[in-house]
Write a protein that holds these residues in place. Structure first.
Motif, PDB file in Angstrom:
ATOM      1  N   GLY A 192       0.870  -1.171   0.000  1.00 57.61           N
ATOM      2  CA  GLY A 192       0.000   0.000   0.000  1.00 57.61           C
ATOM      3  C   GLY A 192       0.902   1.213   0.000  1.00 57.61           C
ATOM      4  O   GLY A 192       1.604   1.469   0.978  1.00 57.61           O
ATOM      5  N   MET A 193       0.920   1.953  -1.098  1.00 57.89           N
ATOM      6  CA  MET A 193       1.904   3.034  -1.246  1.00 57.89           C
ATOM      7  C   MET A 193       1.204   4.397  -1.357  1.00 57.89           C
ATOM      8  O   MET A 193       1.521   5.200  -2.228  1.00 57.89           O
ATOM      9  N   GLY A 194       0.281   4.652  -0.436  1.00 61.88           N
ATOM     10  CA  GLY A 194      -0.387   5.938  -0.388  1.00 61.88           C
ATOM     11  C   GLY A 194       0.558   7.018   0.121  1.00 61.88           C
ATOM     12  O   GLY A 194       1.750   6.783   0.315  1.00 61.88           O
ATOM     13  N   ASN A 195       0.017   8.210   0.339  1.00 64.22           N
ATOM     14  CA  ASN A 195       0.867   9.336   0.735  1.00 64.22           C
ATOM     15  C   ASN A 195       1.604   9.085   2.031  1.00 64.22           C
ATOM     16  O   ASN A 195       2.784   9.403   2.171  1.00 64.22           O
ATOM     17  N   LEU A 196       0.889   8.506   3.013  1.00 68.10           N
ATOM     18  CA  LEU A 196       1.523   8.238   4.298  1.00 68.10           C
ATOM     19  C   LEU A 196       2.657   7.221   4.132  1.00 68.10           C
ATOM     20  O   LEU A 196       3.749   7.404   4.668  1.00 68.10           O
ATOM     21  N   ALA A 197       2.403   6.167   3.339  1.00 65.41           N
ATOM     22  CA  ALA A 197       3.427   5.147   3.101  1.00 65.41           C
ATOM     23  C   ALA A 197       4.641   5.749   2.399  1.00 65.41           C
ATOM     24  O   ALA A 197       5.790   5.420   2.725  1.00 65.41           O
ATOM     25  N   GLN A 198       4.413   6.623   1.452  1.00 66.10           N
ATOM     26  CA  GLN A 198       5.528   7.252   0.738  1.00 66.10           C
ATOM     27  C   GLN A 198       6.353   8.126   1.680  1.00 66.10           C
ATOM     28  O   GLN A 198       7.583   8.103   1.657  1.00 66.10           O
ATOM     29  N   ALA A 199       5.648   8.888   2.520  1.00 67.70           N
ATOM     30  CA  ALA A 199       6.350   9.747   3.471  1.00 67.70           C
ATOM     31  C   ALA A 199       7.175   8.889   4.440  1.00 67.70           C
ATOM     32  O   ALA A 199       8.314   9.225   4.770  1.00 67.70           O
ATOM     33  N   LEU A 200       6.599   7.766   4.879  1.00 68.53           N
ATOM     34  CA  LEU A 200       7.305   6.845   5.759  1.00 68.53           C
ATOM     35  C   LEU A 200       8.550   6.284   5.098  1.00 68.53           C
ATOM     36  O   LEU A 200       9.605   6.149   5.730  1.00 68.53           O
ATOM     37  N   THR A 201       8.417   5.924   3.833  1.00 70.93           N
ATOM     38  CA  THR A 201       9.534   5.341   3.106  1.00 70.93           C
ATOM     39  C   THR A 201      10.690   6.343   3.000  1.00 70.93           C
ATOM     40  O   THR A 201      11.843   5.999   3.262  1.00 70.93           O
ATOM     41  N   HIS A 202      10.369   7.567   2.634  1.00 67.21           N
ATOM     42  CA  HIS A 202      11.402   8.614   2.559  1.00 67.21           C
ATOM     43  C   HIS A 202      12.061   8.794   3.921  1.00 67.21           C
ATOM     44  O   HIS A 202      13.275   8.899   4.037  1.00 67.21           O
ATOM     45  N   TYR A 203      11.213   8.837   4.942  1.00 63.78           N
ATOM     46  CA  TYR A 203      11.708   9.074   6.307  1.00 63.78           C
ATOM     47  C   TYR A 203      12.619   7.954   6.766  1.00 63.78           C
ATOM     48  O   TYR A 203      13.674   8.161   7.352  1.00 63.78           O
TER      49      TYR A 203
END
Lengths: 215, 215
Positions: free
Chosen positions: A96-107
């Motif tokens: 699941g690569m929604g906005n929250l997941a993307q932000a988490l991945t960058h972080y």
């Protein structure tokens, strides 16, 4: 420590693992501030526990130090690393690569070298087949074979609740053995899979509950 | 339950509060699936605990039900709400409005009506004075007076580690009583402030530790 020794080593209790991770964070902060040594009572007070607990934890993992100056910060960081980290890089998948997941991945990526999010999965055709937040994103339908191919050991489950329960079986078939459940859906995994619920709603509710009358 | 009654009521143990929040999530999922009733053993198995524990928790909060069909889902959801939720809306502030914080804000707001992120704080002049992720963003320097004006009871701390420790004092002066610490910096609050560490790095490390040899 060899991989065989790691495998043979008895698992530490959950709370000890959490504390070791917290000690490491504090020690990294000390390193950042230029400190070379730290006493057990200082490590303890930063965390609200006793110096006895700190020393007990470090004795349990086999760390000994007899300098009167306290623990050498860099040495202890490395030692904790041999305990907590896999000797080899460990691949994490995010479902699941929604906005929250993307932000988490960058972080997350870049903070720890042995642990990296190396693959993402989504049903959105705009994302599948592309690089998103710096990692390759695959279609959810290809999860099992892709996870096996990438040797994904741990997944972060951040898909919508409606699809989360349906991912339990594919996660098992892919040989994944650890799940960080970011959804608000409780998941029914067998004991062979280690699951942590990390739903921010539950945690904020808990903080709010204990905070609401504290005035 | 009146506000005075809430204040007078003895606080529940932490694990009970966590479980109640989890029961509510499961019950909301049941509601979503159109189920009207659920038995204690079903609630228990979804969560990997015993039916006895479920019944004990519900008895502790004063919920009784003698229908042979099991607990009425909607009634129980509302009842848990009277226990967990503040009778009045509770305002949450978020300190540090980076990408992860913005994604969290979008994700969180709208999920619970009594608990909302109503103000954000940042040092970035491009954000301060604007609406970001649907909430007004203020300059970090104005934190204490703004938090007091907005009656912020709980904060999510998601600023960079280097500034996090410096926010402890302003948070105290603003009368905040609960903190969800999203940073990797351990914070030294007095007991009057309830703190939960929610650093994804620590949680993922923990999952990886217990997952790494589970093959």
């Amino acid at each position: 420590m060899t991989d065989a020794a790691h495998t043979a080593a008895k698992k530490l209790p959950e709370r000890t693992v959490e504390r070791l991770s917290e000690y490491r964070r504090m020690l990294l902060e000390c390193l950042r501030q230029g400190r070379t040594h730290i006493y057990s009572h200082e490590l303890a007070s930063m965390h609200g526990i006793t110096a006895v607990q700190v020393r007990r934890d470090l004795m349990l993992i086999g760390f000994s130090s007899d300098t009167k100056k306290g623990y050498a910060v860099e040495v202890l960081i490395d030692f904790i690393g041999t305990i907590l980290d896999s000797p080899d890089p460990l691949n994490v998948g995010i479902i699941g690569m929604g906005n929250l997941a993307q932000a988490l991945t960058h972080y997350f990526n870049g903070k720890r070298t042995q642990l990296r999010i190396t693959a993402a999965f989504d049903i959105d055709p705009q994302k599948a087949g592309r690089t998103v937040a710096g990692v390759p994103c695959y279609h959810m339908d290809t999860f099992v074979e892709t996870a096996l191919r990438h040797d994904i050991r741990v997944v972060i489950l951040s898909s919508p609740s409606s699809v989360a329960a349906g991912m339990v079986d594919p996660i098992l078939r892919a040989g994944v053995r650890g799940v960080l459940n970011f959804t608000s859906t409780p998941l029914n995994f067998p004991d062979s899979v280690y699951v942590e619920d990390y739903d921010i709603i539950t945690w904020l509710e808990k903080v709010a509950y204990f905070a609401k009358d504290n005035r």
